[in-house]
Design an enzyme around this catalytic site. Structure first.
Site, mmCIF file in Angstrom:
data_model
loop_
_atom_site.group_PDB
_atom_site.id
_atom_site.type_symbol
_atom_site.label_atom_id
_atom_site.label_comp_id
_atom_site.label_asym_id
_atom_site.label_seq_id
_atom_site.Cartn_x
_atom_site.Cartn_y
_atom_site.Cartn_z
ATOM 1 N N ASP A 24 0.822 -1.222 0.000
ATOM 2 C CA ASP A 24 0.000 0.000 0.000
ATOM 3 C C ASP A 24 0.852 1.267 0.000
ATOM 4 O OD1 ASP A 24 -2.358 -1.648 0.321
ATOM 5 O OD2 ASP A 24 -1.824 -1.823 2.438
ATOM 6 N N GLY A 28 1.217 1.847 -7.656
ATOM 7 C CA GLY A 28 0.430 1.894 -8.885
ATOM 8 C C GLY A 28 0.480 3.224 -9.595
ATOM 9 N N HIS A 52 -4.557 -2.364 -6.149
ATOM 10 C CA HIS A 52 -4.019 -1.083 -6.613
ATOM 11 C C HIS A 52 -5.199 -0.170 -6.917
ATOM 12 C CE1 HIS A 52 -0.039 -2.817 -7.037
ATOM 13 N NE2 HIS A 52 -0.528 -3.760 -7.805
ATOM 14 N N ARG A 156 4.397 -29.557 -4.023
ATOM 15 C CA ARG A 156 4.445 -30.126 -5.377
ATOM 16 C C ARG A 156 3.155 -30.863 -5.739
ATOM 17 N NH1 ARG A 156 8.903 -31.272 -2.692
ATOM 18 N NH2 ARG A 156 8.434 -33.487 -2.508
ATOM 19 N N ARG A 317 -10.714 -3.053 4.696
ATOM 20 C CA ARG A 317 -10.325 -2.852 6.084
ATOM 21 C C ARG A 317 -9.576 -1.525 6.251
ATOM 22 N NH1 ARG A 317 -7.132 -8.290 7.579
ATOM 23 N NH2 ARG A 317 -6.368 -7.955 5.457
ATOM 24 N N LYS A 345 2.710 10.271 -1.008
ATOM 25 C CA LYS A 345 1.757 10.841 -0.048
ATOM 26 C C LYS A 345 2.383 11.856 0.908
ATOM 27 C CE LYS A 345 -2.002 7.498 -0.005
ATOM 28 N NZ LYS A 345 -2.918 6.709 0.838
ATOM 29 N N LEU A 346 3.328 12.620 0.424
ATOM 30 C CA LEU A 346 3.950 13.636 1.279
ATOM 31 C C LEU A 346 2.929 14.660 1.756
ATOM 32 C CD1 LEU A 346 6.643 14.776 2.437
ATOM 33 C CD2 LEU A 346 6.810 16.145 0.346
#
EC number: 6.3.4.4
Length: 468
Positions: A24, A28, A52, A156, A317, A345-346
């Site tokens: 997260d 994307g 995304h 397997r 969530r 996301k500054l």
């Protein structure tokens, strides 16, 4: 001084983007932004458990199994052998894009070695996550069957997508695996299991023809593109701290999410020259259970969660939130070797009078920071071990997170809306200082600064500009 290694659109033919936290991070946005310059985008791990969320031309898209390159016209997209595929979910995602005007005909290719996620895998996952009591193995998964699928892969006994090209053989394999899994996990009665098997066989028989033309040897395809000098983009799902081997085990996913996972996940040579881009959110988030040293529980959490819209794309969530943990980021950088970083996301931090970054851990009792390389030692069951972890080391075992707490560096905030700023130099000085401190601590050049609302600020060696 941090070396200013920059993305070169002409010479960097092969690019890898991978998350540096618990997923997260906002991978994307950069993938979609850069994909237009590439011939092929390939995803090397995960399944429909990841999510995304992107905006393109004002339209919001939610992707799970598919690479972000599907949003870019004429770009080819690959799901590699490291990806696990739930057929119904994949087809639903493809149909959803078609309704939005995005046609993947002749643009999507899926490895014949990718393993199938069965409905029984999902039922087993749900059962494990609903366990209660002392012996519960609940870790907070998405209940998408990814763990049980990779478990059968390791045993397997799993089924590869290419097996569907021979229906008679596939039917035998699916029947055998279904009864074996139910015997081991006791999810369904015999009659219910028979109904489930018949239903699943019908689903595959009806739907596989819709993607049969996509199934191929994607490893050979990617190798060929690289040899021909075409531009290839590798996209990782989840984040490095969820890696099965190097993450916060057992609170991890069941695939290799690190940069090294690209080689096995796509079947390419380690000798391929790749520009590795690490994506780091300006603060820390996590979904599900597991250690989170910088987690917040006060009003600061509410601010981060609300202004950052921290809600899981796959599960819905609410994400746990906290201050940026640079100790974990440095740990990830150590085994990832990122050439450049994309900080995301500054602008979410613009609401704070002051911001904090975790630069070390200290023992909750002794107050000693994690920097001791020498004695004192102590004994446990006749074994000598160091009482303190050295500086920059990330704990290997979950119990160690209970013994230590974060040491913070507090920096002044900027209290300015930066969502419309178009260059790095336009950012308030305090915001620039925050970015530069992260860069110096990690020793890696932050090449992109993504804002949650609008822009991607692009930092050149001499000039700083915005890519629109």
């Amino acid at each position: 001084m941090v070396e200013r290694r920059c993305y070169d659109k002409v010479n960097d033919k092969v690019l890898l983007i991978s998350g540096m936290q618990w997923g997260d991070e906002g991978k994307g946005k950069l993938v979609t932004h850069l994909s237009k310059d590439f011939d092929l985008v390939a995803r090397y791990n995960g399944g429909h458990n990841s999510g995304h969320e992107m905006y393109l031309d004002g339209v919001k898209y939610k992707l799970h199994s598919l690479p972000c390159g599907v949003l870019v016209p004429n770009t080819l997209n690959v799901l590699g052998n490291g990806v696990v595929v739930h057929l119904e979910s994949l087809l639903s995602e493809i149909d959803g894009l078609l309704k939005l005007g995005i046609d993947l005909t002749n643009r999507l290719f899926i490895s014949e070695r990718a393993h199938l996620v069965l409905d029984l895998h999902i039922a087993i996952d749900s059962q494990l996550e609903s366990e209660q009591g002392e012996y519960s193995t609940t870790i907070g998964t998405t209940k998408r069957g990814i763990g049980p699928t990779n478990s059968t892969k390791c045993k397997r006994t799993g089924i590869q997508l290419g097996e569907l090209l021979n229906w008679d053989n596939f039917e035998k394999l699916l029947t055998k695996l279904t009864y074996k899994l139910n015997h081991e996990n006791k999810v369904f009665s015999n009659s219910d299991l028979a109904d489930l098997l018949n239903k699943e066989l019908e689903i595959y028989k009806t739907n596989f023809s819709k993607i049969a033309h996509c199934v191929c040897d994607t490893s050979y395809m990617i190798q060929k593109y690289i040899k021909e000098g075409k531009k290839v983009f590798f996209e990782g799902a989840n984040g490095a701290l969820l890696d099965l081997a190097l993450g916060t085990y057992p609170y991890v996913t069941s695939s290799n999410t690190t940069t090294s996972g690209v080689y096995n996940g796509l079947g390419i040579s380690p000798s391929v020259k790749i520009l590795k881009v690490g994506v780091l959110k300006a603060y820390q988030t996590r979904i599900g259970q597991g250690p989170f040293p910088t987690e917040l529980f006060d009003d600061n959490y509410v601010k981060l969660q609300k202004h950052g819209s921290e809600v899981g794309v796959t599960t819905g969530r609410t994400r746990r939130c906290g201050w940026l943990d640079l100790v974990s980021a440095k740990y990830v950088q150590g085994f990832s070797g990122f050439d450049v970083i994309n900080l995301t996301k500054l602008d979410v931090l613009s609401q704070f009078d002051e911001v904090k970054l975790c630069t070390n851990y200290k023992h909750k009792v002794t107050g000693t920071t994690l920097k001791n390389l020498l004695p004192p030692f102590r004994y446990l069951h006749n074994t000598i071990y160091r009482e303190f972890l050295e500086e920059g080391r990330y704990p290997n075992c979950c119990y160690q997170f209970d013994e230590y707490e974060p040491v913070y560096k507090t920096m002044p905030g900027w209290k300015t809306d930066i969502s419309d700023f178009k260059t790095f130099e336009q950012l308030p000085q305090n915001a620039q200082n925050y970015v530069l401190f992260i860069e110096e601590y990690l020793g890696v050049f932050i090449h992109w600064v993504c804002l949650f609302i609008n822009n991607i600020t692009f930092r050149w060696e001499l000039a700083k500009m915005l890519i629109k």
